[in-house]
Motif scaffolding. Structure first.
Motif, short mmCIF file in Angstrom:
data_model
loop_
_atom_site.label_atom_id
_atom_site.label_comp_id
_atom_site.label_asym_id
_atom_site.label_seq_id
_atom_site.Cartn_x
_atom_site.Cartn_y
_atom_site.Cartn_z
N TYR A 1 -36.79 60.08 -6.79
CA TYR A 1 -36.31 58.89 -7.51
C TYR A 1 -36.09 59.24 -8.98
CZ TYR A 1 -36.42 54.09 -9.40
OH TYR A 1 -36.12 52.92 -10.04
N ASN B 1 -28.05 56.21 -5.62
CA ASN B 1 -28.43 56.06 -7.04
C ASN B 1 -27.51 56.82 -8.00
OD1 ASN B 1 -30.55 54.70 -5.91
ND2 ASN B 1 -32.16 55.85 -6.92
N LEU C 1 -42.87 60.34 -6.75
CA LEU C 1 -41.61 59.67 -7.08
C LEU C 1 -40.61 60.67 -7.67
CD1 LEU C 1 -43.11 56.39 -8.61
CD2 LEU C 1 -41.77 56.52 -6.51
N ALA D 1 -35.48 53.15 -4.06
CA ALA D 1 -36.59 54.05 -4.41
C ALA D 1 -37.06 54.75 -3.14
CB ALA D 1 -37.73 53.26 -5.03
N GLN D 2 -37.69 55.88 -3.32
CA GLN D 2 -38.33 56.58 -2.20
C GLN D 2 -39.66 57.12 -2.69
OE1 GLN D 2 -35.66 59.68 -1.02
NE2 GLN D 2 -34.38 58.33 0.23
N ILE E 1 -30.75 59.14 -1.24
CA ILE E 1 -31.04 58.56 -2.57
C ILE E 1 -30.05 59.06 -3.62
CG2 ILE E 1 -32.79 60.24 -3.35
CD1 ILE E 1 -34.38 57.72 -4.37
#
Ligand SMILES: NC(=O)c1ccc[n+]([C@@H]2O[C@H](COP(=O)([O-])OP(=O)(O)OC[C@H]3O[C@@H](n4cnc5c(N)ncnc54)[C@H](O)[C@@H]3O)[C@@H](O)[C@H]2O)c1
Length: 259
Positions: A155, A113, A152, A93-94, A109
């Motif tokens: 993400y 991901n 978020l 996550a970021q 990410i």
């Protein structure tokens, strides 16, 4: 023992949700290949799987490295004698605002991901076909694939992308007897949420623990999720009771996002 004798490969298995999934699949009767960037800490998961009377191997590696991923799956087949289920669970996550997100954050990410899940899906599909049988591909997702949240955004963008890859792969692989589904947890108390909470505190001045409490406060069933809550649903996706389900990424969040 619905998956007794099957071999499952779980990424991000060193801790958190991935560890709980590995343990649950072992309790269901599967042997486990455990894969994580933190190869040196996989021993804890391996010990727990073996305590259930199942076999396990631990492989350190990065889901963004396709050659390494293929080698890990080949090793799984050689050492455990098969390969039937993959859980592409690893993810990060970021926390950052749309205005402040850096290109480096974007690349990092999306690489882990999205590319990591794509590679896991590709490697599994090729190997299932080579072995001459179908299989189960199960991709980690999130409430963030069904809703968006301030800070978020990146993400959430990766999880929306994973949902698209999951349903597309389901359509392409159905004829080979391969189902592709996802799971969308809500607020699970793991290392990932500790990091999200810490970053919110750093960027917004919120107190440590406050962001987690605010998010968890919206859950209808009145408590945050445990990794085991998620693992129970993944157990269903890995077993024969979900054979007539493909391309879906259901919410398993205690009642937080409704779709
Ligand atoms: N914790 C939550 O509330 C929550 C909610 C929704 C979805 N999820 C998703 O569930 C999955 C697991 O989350 P978690 O909370 O257990 O996280 P976690 O940070 O506790 O564990 C993630 C694991 O993945 C591994 N990993 C990270 N990058 C990797 C890479 N490049 N290659 C191999 N392994 C790598 C880490 O070493 C770690 O062991 C993630 O995909 C996450 O997005 C978590």
């Amino acid at each position: 023992m619905s998956i007794a004798g099957k071999v499952a490969f779980v990424t991000g298995a060193a801790q958190g949700i991935g560890q709980a999934i590995a343990l649950r699949l072992a309790q269901d009767g599967a042997d486990l290949a455990l894969f994580d960037l933190k190869g040196d800490t996989l021993g804890d998961t391996q010990t727990k799987v073996e305590a259930e009377g199942r076999r396990a191997i631990s492989i350190g590696g990065d889901v963004t490295d396709k050659a390494g991923f293929e080698a890990a799956v080949n090793r799984t087949v050689e050492e455990l004698g098969g390969f039937d289920i993959i859980v592409n669970n690893a993810g990060i996550a970021q926390v950052n605002s749309i205005e402040e997100i850096t290109e480096k954050e974007f690349d990092t990410i999306f690489n882990i991901n999205v590319k990591g899940v794509l590679i896991g899906t590709q490697v599994a599909a090729v190997k299932f076909k080579e072995l001459g049988h179908g299989g189960k591909i199960i991709n980690a997702n999130s409430i963030a694939a069904h809703e968006t949240y301030p800070m978020l955004g990146l993400y959430s963008a990766t999880k929306h992308a994973v949902r698209a890859i999951t349903s597309t792969a389901a359509k392409e692989l159905a004829s080979a007897g391969i189902t592709v589904n996802g799971y969308s947890p809500g607020i699970v108390g793991t290392g990932m949420w500790e990091e999200i909470d810490r970053r919110f505190a750093e960027l917004t001045g919120a107190e440590i623990g406050a962001t987690y409490k605010t998010y968890a406060g919206g859950i209808a069933l009145g408590r945050p999720s445990t990794p085991e809550d998620v693992a129970k649903f993944v157990s269903f996706l890995a077993g024969p009771d979900s054979d007539y389900m493909t391309g879906q990424t259901p919410l398993i969040d205690g009642g937080l996002v409704y779709r």
